[in-house]
Scaffold this motif. Structure first.
Motif, mmCIF file in Angstrom:
data_model
loop_
_atom_site.group_PDB
_atom_site.id
_atom_site.type_symbol
_atom_site.label_atom_id
_atom_site.label_comp_id
_atom_site.label_asym_id
_atom_site.label_seq_id
_atom_site.Cartn_x
_atom_site.Cartn_y
_atom_site.Cartn_z
ATOM 1 N N SER A 6 4.835 -24.743 11.624
ATOM 2 C CA SER A 6 4.795 -25.274 12.989
ATOM 3 C C SER A 6 3.392 -25.789 13.275
ATOM 4 N N ASP A 25 7.542 -26.555 16.988
ATOM 5 C CA ASP A 25 7.197 -25.246 17.551
ATOM 6 C C ASP A 25 7.696 -24.108 16.647
ATOM 7 N N GLU A 26 7.366 -22.896 17.008
ATOM 8 C CA GLU A 26 7.682 -21.714 16.190
ATOM 9 C C GLU A 26 9.181 -21.525 15.971
ATOM 10 N N GLU A 27 10.000 -22.008 16.900
ATOM 11 C CA GLU A 27 11.453 -21.868 16.782
ATOM 12 C C GLU A 27 12.093 -23.015 16.009
ATOM 13 N N ASN A 29 11.955 -26.207 17.047
ATOM 14 C CA ASN A 29 12.239 -27.321 17.947
ATOM 15 C C ASN A 29 11.131 -28.356 17.848
ATOM 16 N N GLN A 38 16.203 -29.854 20.027
ATOM 17 C CA GLN A 38 16.662 -28.766 19.169
ATOM 18 C C GLN A 38 17.185 -29.246 17.822
#
Length: 94
Positions: A6, A25-27, A29, A38
């Motif tokens: 990320s 990002d960390e997720e 996304n 997403q």
């Protein structure tokens, strides 16, 4: 470990002689101009419509690149990951 990292400007799309960079990002996304996407395809169609508002659809796995604007397509990274997880044993389309 071969996984995507990320951070700012980790994913790129080039379309009609223009290049855009998104943050990852960390997720997983994609963050771009204050919006969160997403899926790579959602980001790809959003960005490509900036250049061509009539663009109907896009497969982000085949148009989003990782690392830099000349980096591997996400589809290539996905296939390499699946091969590594399966240990080279079938099950994944090439």
């Amino acid at each position: 470990d071969g996984r995507m990292k990320s951070g700012p400007e980790q994913v790129f799309i080039t379309y009609q002689h223009q290049t855009w960079a998104g943050d990852l990002d960390e997720e997983g996304n994609i963050q771009f101009e204050g919006k969160s996407f997403q899926s790579p395809s959602a980001w790809a169609i959003h960005v490509k419509r900036l250049a061509n508002p009539l663009k109907k659809a896009d497969d982000g796995w085949k148009s989003v690149r990782y690392g830099d604007k000349e980096g591997p397509m996400l589809e290539q990274i996905k296939h390499a990951y699946v091969r590594a997880v399966l240990g080279g044993k079938g099950g994944a389309r090439e």
